[in-house]
Every structure is written in C-alpha cells, then in structure tokens.
Design a protein around this motif. Structure first.
Motif, PDB file in Angstrom:
ATOM      1  N   THR A   1       1.757   2.113  -2.972  1.00 45.96           N
ATOM      2  CA  THR A   1       2.070   1.974  -1.551  1.00 45.96           C
ATOM      3  C   THR A   1       2.075   3.357  -0.922  1.00 45.96           C
ATOM      4  OG1 THR A   1       3.435   0.029  -1.988  1.00 45.96           O
ATOM      5  CG2 THR A   1       3.755   1.144   0.127  1.00 45.96           C
TER       6      THR A   1
ATOM      7  N   GLN B   1       3.449   2.809   4.080  1.00 46.74           N
ATOM      8  CA  GLN B   1       3.709   1.448   3.599  1.00 46.74           C
ATOM      9  C   GLN B   1       2.454   0.591   3.508  1.00 46.74           C
ATOM     10  OE1 GLN B   1       6.970   0.900   2.494  1.00 46.74           O
ATOM     11  NE2 GLN B   1       6.896   3.072   2.985  1.00 46.74           N
TER      12      GLN B   1
ATOM     13  N   PRO C   1      -1.274  -0.511   1.502  1.00 44.39           N
ATOM     14  CA  PRO C   1      -1.707  -0.664   0.111  1.00 44.39           C
ATOM     15  C   PRO C   1      -2.807   0.327  -0.244  1.00 44.39           C
ATOM     16  CG  PRO C   1      -2.769  -2.316   1.468  1.00 44.39           C
ATOM     17  CD  PRO C   1      -1.852  -1.537   2.383  1.00 44.39           C
TER      18      PRO C   1
ATOM     19  N   THR D   1       1.639   8.988  -1.451  1.00 42.58           N
ATOM     20  CA  THR D   1       2.093   7.679  -1.908  1.00 42.58           C
ATOM     21  C   THR D   1       3.517   7.743  -2.404  1.00 42.58           C
ATOM     22  OG1 THR D   1       1.214   8.087  -4.112  1.00 42.58           O
ATOM     23  CG2 THR D   1      -0.220   6.946  -2.561  1.00 42.58           C
TER      24      THR D   1
END
Length: 324
Positions: free
Chosen positions: A120, A124, A126, A286
């Motif tokens: 993530t 936030q 993917p 990330t």
C-alpha cells in the motif's frame, strides 16, 4: 392551499430531532400556518433552527460533551479513511498476479513465476512489485519490445555500466550493466531496474525489480476532506441524539475512547494522502507495516463500533418503552 402548505411545513420540521418534534411540533406547525396566512413563509430559517437543535447538547452534562468530542474526532478519522477508500475504487486496476508474472518473464528473460509483493502506497493506493534473480543477459531491445507489446508507453530508458565487488571475500571488481526504465499505460505507472553482471565468473547473473501502481484519482483529496467533515458532523450528531440517555452516552464514550488509536492511524493516513506528491511519482513511498499494530487497530475499531451500535439499540429501546 392550506393542505399543501401544511405538508410543506411538516417536511421542513424533519430538520428538528424527533423528541423535539414530539414535544413542540404541533405548536410550531400552528405558528407557521398562522404566519403563512399573513404572508410570512420561513424556510431556510426553520431548517437552520432545526439543525441547531440537532447539534445541541444538554446543559450540565460533561460526559455528553466528552462523548461528542470523541465521536467527532473518531468518526472524522473514519470518514477520511472511507473517502480515500471510495476514491481509490475509481482508479485504474493494477495487473493481476498472472499478468504481472507474465510481463516480468518477458521483460527479464527469466522464466518461471517470480515472487510478488502487494503493498500500500503512502497515499493508500495499491501497488504490486515483482523481484527476481536469475541468469539472463541485458537487452534494452527486449525491454522495449516487452513493454510496447503489452500496451505500455515507455517514458524513459537509461543504461549505464560500472564495476562492483560482488562478495566480501573478493578483491577484484566485476563489470556490471545497469538499466532503469519507466512506462505508463492508461492510469497505471511502471518502474523497473536491472543489475546484470557482464564479466566472469558472474556473467549474466541478473537481478530485476519491477513495480506497477495506479496514478491517484483526481477525487482522492476532495473525497478525503469531504469524508473527514462528514465524519466530524456525524459523530457530534450521533452523541447529540443519544445524549439524554445516560447509559447510551456512557457506552458511546467508552467505545469511542477505545477507538482513538485507529482514529489516530486514520488521520495519519489522511495526512499522507493530502501531502503526497501529485501524480504518484514515487513507487517506493510505501507503508508495508503489519503485525501487532494493525491487529490492535482492527480490534479497537471493532470495539468502538460495537459500543456505538449497542448505545443506539439501548436508546431506541428506551424510546420505544416510553412511547408504549
């Protein structure tokens, strides 16, 4: 005409809490109808007055004020997270695991299923990363053909050479080829890099890293802010609606106190969303933290929500008993 006017005012009275309507609704409606006969038709003022009653907390009830502040803070964080989650549902979908592994094999020339890492981003969103080590010579043309053949548009491709000492027990450096490339496809971005040895005894020993992620949707910041505001208002309104029931207020306060940790996490995430560089340029930004903190956050969130639901059921039951 009188019937239409009366129906109109009854609809406007829904701005007031139910308990207030039950107590003073008839009196207000009668006054409004009398004013309508004289040519006065309050509309916005009536709605604002009703909303003011909904936000009003009982005097000399410090627990209600504590619960209201906690509710606004916690549900504000939850609303921010919900707004961010909804926004990401409008983003481009990252490739499936099978697609990612197939692209990796074509890019690198190393057959087999490579390990995948789903993470993530700081915003936030993917991302999927593929990391593989194997034996395959460096080929810029293979990289270009693999990307363009699967619909990617190459935005950069850089090559360089160097020398490194592969192991601590070695004293002689070995020549190595570096490659870095970026590409886009629709609303997706791709970053890749390669390290390929070109000298003995490690000739063609290669290490590849590929990451794909979606560009953030244009609505992500507006929805995050809107979700925060909606959560703040909803939290205060919830406690204002239950504040006259001591047990319900106590349950809400206890549940929301338990939910302060997840609320803190939600606000940190919202801050990251709002301050993240526009265009999602950095695939390495990330947050892969998991484990005890995530589990505790989930437990506290569930406990807080259960307490709120229980408080609502208790309050509704007491209202039903009184009405009966």
């Amino acid at each position: 005409m009188t019937t239409r006017t009366e129906r109109h005012y009854r609809r406007l009275l829904w701005a007031y809490p139910r308990s207030y309507r039950d107590h003073r609704g008839t009196e207000i409606l009668t006054t409004l109808l009398d004013m309508a006969e004289d040519g006065h038709r309050p509309g916005l003022h009536l709605i604002l007055s009703g909303l003011g009653q909904r936000f009003k907390l009982p005097a000399r009830r410090p627990l209600a004020w504590v619960a209201a502040l906690l509710a606004a803070a916690v549900l504000g964080g939850l609303g921010a997270a919900a707004g961010t989650w909804i926004a990401w549902r409008t983003a481009a979908a990252i490739p499936s695991d099978r697609e990612a592994q197939a692209l990796n094999a074509t890019l690198t020339g190393i057959p087999g299923d490579a390990p995948l890492y789903h993470e993530t981003s700081g915003q936030q969103g993917p991302s999927v990363a593929v990391q593989v080590d194997g034996t395959a010579g460096w080929s810029a043309s293979r990289i270009r053909d693999a990307l363009t053949g699967t619909g990617w548009r190459i935005t950069s491709l850089r090559e360089s050479e160097g020398r490194v000492i592969p192991r601590e027990d070695m004293t002689v450096s070995v020549p190595i080829q570096y490659g870095i490339w970026t590409a886009t496809r629709g609303g997706l971005k791709l970053y890749g890099d390669a390290r390929v040895f070109t000298g003995s005894p490690f000739t063609d020993a290669a290490s590849y890293n590929i990451r794909m992620w979606p560009v953030e949707p244009a609505v992500i910041r507006p929805l995050t802010v809107a979700g925060t505001i909606a959560g703040l208002l909803a939290g205060w309104l919830l406690v204002a609606a239950l504040a006259r029931r001591r047990l319900a207020t106590g349950l809400v306060a206890a549940g929301l106190a338990a939910a302060t940790l997840p609320a803190y996490q939600f606000y940190l995430a919202a801050y990251a969303v709002l301050t993240y560089p526009h265009g999602s340029p950095d695939p390495r930004s990330t947050d892969s933290s998991h484990g005890a903190t995530t589990t505790l956050t989930l437990i506290c969130t569930v406990a807080g929500l259960l307490a709120i639901v229980t408080a609502t059921i208790v309050a509704r039951h007491r209202l039903a008993v009184r009405a009966g």
